[in-house]
Write an enzyme that holds these catalytic residues in place. Sequence first.
Site, PDB file in Angstrom:
ATOM      1  N   GLN A 621     -47.178  -6.510  48.774  1.00  0.00           N
ATOM      2  CA  GLN A 621     -47.653  -5.394  49.562  1.00  0.00           C
ATOM      3  C   GLN A 621     -46.829  -5.272  50.821  1.00  0.00           C
ATOM      4  O   GLN A 621     -46.491  -6.271  51.442  1.00  0.00           O
ATOM      5  CB  GLN A 621     -49.131  -5.569  49.920  1.00  0.00           C
ATOM      6  CG  GLN A 621     -49.718  -4.412  50.707  1.00  0.00           C
ATOM      7  CD  GLN A 621     -51.224  -4.549  50.866  1.00  0.00           C
ATOM      8  OE1 GLN A 621     -51.819  -5.486  50.356  1.00  0.00           O
ATOM      9  NE2 GLN A 621     -51.846  -3.612  51.561  1.00  0.00           N
ATOM     10  N   GLY A 622     -46.469  -4.041  51.188  1.00  0.00           N
ATOM     11  CA  GLY A 622     -45.752  -3.777  52.422  1.00  0.00           C
ATOM     12  C   GLY A 622     -46.378  -2.602  53.135  1.00  0.00           C
ATOM     13  O   GLY A 622     -47.470  -2.140  52.790  1.00  0.00           O
ATOM     14  N   GLY A 625     -47.077   0.458  50.805  1.00  0.00           N
ATOM     15  CA  GLY A 625     -48.173   0.365  49.862  1.00  0.00           C
ATOM     16  C   GLY A 625     -48.071  -0.908  49.048  1.00  0.00           C
ATOM     17  O   GLY A 625     -47.460  -1.884  49.462  1.00  0.00           O
ATOM     18  N   ASP A 738     -30.361   0.231  55.606  1.00  0.00           N
ATOM     19  CA  ASP A 738     -31.427  -0.773  55.702  1.00  0.00           C
ATOM     20  C   ASP A 738     -31.101  -1.986  54.826  1.00  0.00           C
ATOM     21  O   ASP A 738     -31.945  -2.468  54.074  1.00  0.00           O
ATOM     22  CB  ASP A 738     -32.768  -0.163  55.282  1.00  0.00           C
ATOM     23  CG  ASP A 738     -33.956  -0.992  55.774  1.00  0.00           C
ATOM     24  OD1 ASP A 738     -33.763  -1.789  56.716  1.00  0.00           O
ATOM     25  OD2 ASP A 738     -35.053  -0.845  55.220  1.00  0.00           O
TER      26      ASP A 738
END
Length: 983
Positions: A621-622, A625, A738
Site C-alpha cells: 500500500q502507498g 492506493g 522519479d
Amino acid sequence: MARIFWSVAIFLVSMVMVAHLFVYLEAVTNPVDTLALQAIYRALHDPDGHLSNWRGSNPCEDNWEGIVCSEPQGTNNITYVTELRLFGRNLGGTLAPELGNLTQLEYLNIMWNKLTGSIPSTLGKVDDLEILLLNGNQLNGTLPPELGSLTKLTRIQIDENQISGPIPPEFSGMTSMEHLHMNNNSLNGSLPKELGTLPNLIHILLDNNKLTGYLPPEIAYAPSLLIIQLDNNQFASNATIPATWGTIPKLLKLSLRNCGLTGTIPDLANLTRLEVLDLSNNKLTGIIPNRAALPVNLTSIDLSHNQLSGQIPQSIGNLQLLEYLTLKNNKLSGAVPQNLGTGKAFQTAQGSQVIDLQINQLTSFNASLATLESKTSTKVRLAGNPTICGNANLLTNPLCVPSNDPFLVPYDSSVALEPSSSNSCRACQPITIGYRLKSPGFSSFDRYDSQFLSWFSAGLNLTQSQVVLKDYTWERGPRLRMTILLFSRNGTSFQQPEFDRLYTNFSQWDLPDSARFGPWELLSFDPRSLAGFTSTIHGLSKGAMAGIVVGVAVFAMAVTGLVLFVFYWRRRPSAAVRAQIKRLTKAKSNPALKVSGVIAFTFEELSRATSNFDDKNLLGQGGYGKVYVGDLKDGKQRVAIKRAEPGSLQGAHEFYTEIELLSRVHHRNLCGLVGYCDDVGEQMLVYEFMPGGTLRDHLSALAGTPLNFPTRLRIALGSARGILYLHKEANPPIFHRDIKASNILLDARMVAKVADFGLSRLAPVPDFEGATPGHISTLVKGTPGYMDPEYFLTHKLTDKSDVYSFGVVLLELITGMHAISKGKNIVREAHARNEVGEILSMIDPHIAHYSPKALKAFMQLAVSCCSSSPDERPTMTEVVQTLEELSRQYADLFSDGSSIEPSSTRTASDSSTVPSLPNGHPYSSREISGADTSELFSGTVMHVAPSNNSPQHPEKRNEIRKQPQQPEHAQSPKYHAYREVTT
C-alpha cells in the site's frame, strides 16, 4: 400538465431539503456540557491565550479551541463534547471536578502542560471514557479508586507527574484496560495482585516509583501481557521474582532493573516470545538457568551487577538474534562458551552490538572473540577477569582495556547517538513531531531504523518517503526520543483536512501497536500547524453550515431551472441540445479512455481476478492506493493491480500520463503495462507481476540474503539500459523524473525493470527553427534524496536530472544505505568521503571482499552521477558504457560463469525479449513536491568519464548467458518485503 407537475415536485423537494438544513443550523451544545466547560476554563490558567475563544454558550457550534463534538442528536439537535484536546498548551491551574459532567467524553488529552492539584474522582462518572492522558504535568495527590468503574477505558497515562499513594485494587474493574502507564511518579505500596485479572492488559509501566512489598505471582495470570517494566522501585529486602512470571505466554519484555531483588533467576524457557530481559543491579544469586533452549527471540540480556556464579551456559551462544549481552560484575567462572559471539546478530557490521563480560572470574575464551571486534561492529569487553587479563599487555589485547563508556550502558545514559541535522525545506513546510518510544524492544536502533520508518509511515497512511527521521537520542529508561518530519505529497505544506487527520491519528492513538517498538508517546506537534486546527472535527461551524444551506438553495433553484429548460426547449435544433448535454456530462466525469496496445478491463474482471480485492491478495500500500496480485485468463496470467483509493492524491492527469507513456514504450528493462480500468468511478493500472519485489526491498534491513556484487552490477546495468531507452530510443524521448530504488522492480530471475511513469514528462521537441531546447520547465516533483538540485532550484528538467537520481540508486546499491536515513544524506556522505580519499569506507560489508578496483570504479561512477553540476555528470549512454566495461574487466566476479555484454542502444523491436508471462509491479505513490536543499544537494565531485577503450555498442543486444539464482526469500509472490510500505 406533466411538465408543470414534475417541475413543481422537484422544487418542493428542494425546499424541504433547505428547511431541514436550516433546522440543523440551530443545533446547540448540551447545556450541561457547556456549564462543565465554563467551570473547567475557570480552573485553568491560560498564559498564552490558547483558549481565548472559549466564550459564549454554544461551544460546539462556536468551535471552541480543542473541543471535538458529536453530530447533533435527537429532535432537538443536541451536540455533546466527545473529546477534549488540550495537549501542549502551556496550561496551568487544576482539573475541575466538573470534568465528570462531560458524560459522553471519550478522549481526554491534557498531556504536557503544567497542571497541579489532584485527579478529580468525578472522572469515574464518565462511563464512555476510553483514553485518559494526563502525563507530563505536575499533578499530585493520590489515584482515585473511582476510576476503577471505567469499563471502557483502554489507556491511562499519568507518567511524569508527582502522584503518590497506592495503586487502588479497584482498578481491577477496568476490564478494557490495555495500557497502564504510571512511571516516574511517587506511587508506593504493593503492586496490586488484582491487575492479573485484567483480560486485555498488555503494558505495565511502573518504573521509577516507590513501590514496596513483593511481586505478586498473580500478575502472570493476565493473559495478554507483553511488557512488565518495574525498574527503580524499592521492593522488600527479600522480594524475589515469582516462578509464575516465567510462564507468561506472550511476554516480550521483562525489565526489573535496580529493584533490590534476591533469590535466583526463574526458569524462562517457557517465555517463548521474550525479546528483552533486564535483571541488572539486583542481588540475584545462583547460576544462570542452563536449560538447553532459551527463548529464541532474545535480542537483549542484561544480568550485570548481581552475584551470579557458575559458568555462562552454552544456550546463550545459540541465540541468533542476540545483540546486547552484559554479564558484567558478577562471580561467573570457567571458560567462555566456544559458541558465544557466533550468533548472526554479532556477526554483522550493522548496528552496535555488545558482549560485556567484565569483572568476573572467567578463565579462558575463544580466540574468535578477539577478532570479532575487528571484523564486525560488535564490542567485546573482558577486563577485570584476572586469569584472562591479569598480565595482559593492554596495547596488544584491547579486549582487556577497562571500559565504562556510555555505549555499554545505554539504558543509563542520555547519549545522542545521532547528531541533529537540518532537514528544513526551503520550498515546503513539514510537520515537526517530537516522539518517544517508552519501552523499546532493542538496544541498538541502527538495526531497526528502516523497519521503524516503514511501520510509522504505514500507521499514518503516508508513503515512507514522506517521513524523515531527523535525529534520535537515548534517554534514561531506556527511552528513545526522536524528531520526525512529515512532508506533504503534492504541495509546500499539508492542507488542513490532511493535517487534521494526522493530528487525530496521534490524539486518538490510532497507530497500531508494534511488538518491536513497544509503547510510544507524542511529545510535541509542530505548534505552527496547530494554530489552524479545526477543533470540531465531527461538526461544522455556523459559517460552513450557512454556506451549505445557501449552496443547496442555489442548487435547488438551478436544478428546477434546468429541468424547465430541458422540457420547454426540447424542440430546439438537436445540435444545441447535444452540445448542452455534452457540457453537463463533461462536468460530471472524464470521457472514456481508449488506448491502443493495452487492455481496457472492467471493474468486474479485476474484482474477479483478485477474489473481490481480498486482503489475502494484498501486496502493499502507498499514497496512491493498494496493490493486489491477481490472476487473469483462468489463472494463466498473473498481474499486479494498483487500485486508487477514493480521494487518492494521484490525479487523473498522472493516471492518464502513465497509461499513455507505457503504451508506447517497450523494452526488456521497463515494467510493462498490461491494461487499465477506468470504470464506475474506479481507476486501476494493471502491470506485469514482479515476484522479485523492489530493489529497495532487497536493500532493506528486513531482506533475507544480501545481494552479491555481480547481482548488483546486473541490476544497475539493466536499470541503466531501461533509462537509456527512455532518453534515446523512445519517440519522443521521456524524462522519468522519479527514479529511485523502490521504482526499480525485479523479476524472478532478478532482471531489473524501471517502473512508475506517473511523474514522467516528454522531452522537449524541436521548435520552428529545428532547435531542440535542452530542458523543459515544470513544477518540481519527485522524492527527497533523489532529486536533482539543479532541477529543484531552477525548475528545469533535463536528462541529467534522471542521471542524478540514478546515481543515488547506484550509491544505495554499493553501500546498502538508503538515500536519507536518520538525517544523513547518502550523496553528501559520499562526496565528503571521496574528497578525503576514503570512498571505499562506505562499501556495504556484505560485498567488501570483492575486487577493490571494481568496487571503487562502481562507486566513482555513482558519485560522478550525483555531481551538483549537470555538466559534470555523465550521460546515460556513458553510464551504460562504464557499467558494461566494468562487467568485462571483472568477469571473474561472476562465479557462475556469466558476463554482461554491451547493449546500450535498443529499438522497439527488442520488445520480443519480454517474457510472455507477465511479471509484476508492486506499488508506487506520488511523492512530495520540493525537498530540502541543505540536506539533499551538497558536495561536488569530478566527472569520471568512461574508459577510452570502451568499444562501440553493437546494434543488437547480447543476452546474459546465465542469470543469478533467485534468492530463496523472493520465491513467493508474497515475498515478505512487499508488505513493507515503501515508495
